[in-house]
Design an enzyme around this catalytic site. Structure first.
Site, PDB file in Angstrom:
ATOM      1  CD  GLU A 111      -3.299   0.574   0.441  1.00 18.61           C
ATOM      2  OE1 GLU A 111      -2.736   1.419  -0.498  1.00 18.61           O
ATOM      3  OE2 GLU A 111      -4.837   0.483   0.975  1.00 18.61           O
TER       4      GLU A 111
ATOM      5  NE  ARG B 269      -3.934   8.244  -9.133  1.00 15.64           N
ATOM      6  CZ  ARG B 269      -4.982   7.731  -8.128  1.00 15.64           C
ATOM      7  NH1 ARG B 269      -4.254   7.504  -6.737  1.00 15.64           N
ATOM      8  NH2 ARG B 269      -6.267   8.504  -7.457  1.00 15.64           N
TER       9      ARG B 269
ATOM     10  CG  ASP C 279      -5.575   9.177   6.591  1.00 15.23           C
ATOM     11  OD1 ASP C 279      -5.535   9.185   7.164  1.00 15.23           O
ATOM     12  OD2 ASP C 279      -5.509  10.222   5.765  1.00 15.23           O
TER      13      ASP C 279
ATOM     14  N   GLY D 231      -6.792   3.635   8.433  1.00 14.27           N
ATOM     15  CA  GLY D 231      -6.505   2.486   8.587  1.00 14.27           C
ATOM     16  C   GLY D 231      -7.967   1.334   8.045  1.00 14.27           C
ATOM     17  CG  ASN D 232     -11.502   2.858   8.334  1.00 11.48           C
ATOM     18  OD1 ASN D 232     -11.779   2.337   9.498  1.00 11.48           O
ATOM     19  ND2 ASN D 232     -11.454   4.045   8.986  1.00 11.48           N
TER      20      ASN D 232
HETATM   21  C1  PRP Z   1      -6.383   6.065   0.099  1.00  9.12           C
HETATM   22  C2  PRP Z   1      -4.869   5.049   0.096  1.00  9.12           C
HETATM   23  C3  PRP Z   1      -5.085   3.613   0.513  1.00  9.12           C
HETATM   24  C4  PRP Z   1      -6.407   4.946   1.580  1.00  9.12           C
HETATM   25  C5  PRP Z   1      -5.820   4.607   2.806  1.00  9.12           C
HETATM   26  O1  PRP Z   1      -6.664   5.316  -1.460  1.00  9.12           O
HETATM   27  O2  PRP Z   1      -4.254   4.736  -1.706  1.00  9.12           O
HETATM   28  O3  PRP Z   1      -6.018   3.091   0.244  1.00  9.12           O
HETATM   29  O4  PRP Z   1      -6.582   6.137   1.001  1.00  9.12           O
HETATM   30  O5  PRP Z   1      -6.596   5.456   3.930  1.00  9.12           O
HETATM   31  P1  PRP Z   1      -7.348   4.683   5.202  1.00  9.12           P
HETATM   32  O6  PRP Z   1      -6.390   4.196   5.940  1.00  9.12           O
HETATM   33  O7  PRP Z   1      -8.089   5.696   5.602  1.00  9.12           O
HETATM   34  O8  PRP Z   1      -8.518   3.872   4.928  1.00  9.12           O
HETATM   35  P2  PRP Z   1      -7.975   6.132  -1.789  1.00  9.12           P
HETATM   36  O9  PRP Z   1      -9.338   5.937  -1.588  1.00  9.12           O
HETATM   37  O10 PRP Z   1      -6.827   7.894  -1.634  1.00  9.12           O
HETATM   38  O11 PRP Z   1      -7.755   5.108  -3.811  1.00  9.12           O
HETATM   39  P3  PRP Z   1      -6.416   5.549  -5.158  1.00  9.12           P
HETATM   40  O12 PRP Z   1      -5.687   4.695  -3.917  1.00  9.12           O
HETATM   41  O13 PRP Z   1      -7.492   4.829  -5.489  1.00  9.12           O
HETATM   42  O14 PRP Z   1      -5.675   6.627  -4.701  1.00  9.12           O
END
Ligand code: PRP
Length: 185
Positions: free
Chosen positions: A102, A168, A106, A108-109
């Site tokens: 990953e 990105r 953030d 963690g959800n």
């Molecule tokens: C981001 C990142 C993780 C998630 C982390 O994805 O890539 O998957 O957020 O956040 P969390 O710990 O609060 O769940 P995003 O939903 O922005 O999609 P992306 O990877 O397509 O940018």
């Protein structure tokens, strides 16, 4: 789209520092999984840059696969507690050593939900490798077996992380100056 130079507050992690740390993580992973099967799973889309650079440096034979997740009913820059699987793996992970790759954890959800789902498929082991750990924002406790960097609670972009789906591709992690940023459209 506005040139990023206009809203880049500072470079938090430069390309050289990122690549050096990724090489260390790859060496650790290669050592830990020596003589074992290994499947690296990238969670789209943010994890792509990290997966590609990491896998090139993992020196043991391994497989890769991808899955995609989306959050329900949240603003573009916040994450929520509920997620939806929008693209599943092709690989059967039963009896495989799975390492989730990953870009950022953030709240963690996301990773918590993915771990819960994949655990039901009976992998031999299931671990987490994350480039950026925004630990201050954690809402659920999640295991992190390989961590690139712990970062402060700032809005970061580049190296897989988007700002309104752009940038990105940048080779570094930058901090957004939200006062100078103008959303597209
Ligand atoms: C981001 C990142 C993780 C998630 C982390 O994805 O890539 O998957 O957020 O956040 P969390 O710990 O609060 O769940 P995003 O939903 O922005 O999609 P992306 O990877 O397509 O940018």
């Amino acid at each position: 789209m506005q040139p990023y130079q206009e809203f880049l507050a500072e470079i938090l992690i430069d390309e050289q520092t990122l690549q050096a740390r990724i090489a260390e993580l790859a060496a650790e992973i290669s050592r830990d999984y020596k003589d074992e099967n290994l499947l690296l799973i990238c969670i789209l889309r943010g994890g792509v840059n990290f997966l590609v650079d990491l896998m090139r440096l993992v020196s043991i034979p391994h497989q890769i696969d991808f899955m995609a997740i989306s959050s329900y009913g949240v603003g573009a820059r916040e994450s929520s507690g509920s997620i939806r699987l929008t693209m599943d793996l092709v690989t059967n992970i039963r009896n495989k050593n799975v390492l989730l790759v990953e870009d950022i954890i953030d709240s963690g959800n996301t990773i918590a939900s993915v771990l819960e789902l994949l655990q039901t498929r009976q992998p031999k082991s299931l671990k987490v490798c994350v480039l950026l750990d925004k630990a201050e924002r954690r809402e659920v406790v999640v295991p992190i077996h390989y961590r690139g960097f712990e970062i402060p609670n700032r809005y970061v972009f580049g190296y897989g992380l988007d700002i309104d789906e752009f940038y990105r591709n940048l080779p570094f992690i930058g901090i957004v100056d939200l006062e100078k940023y103008v959303p597209p459209g």
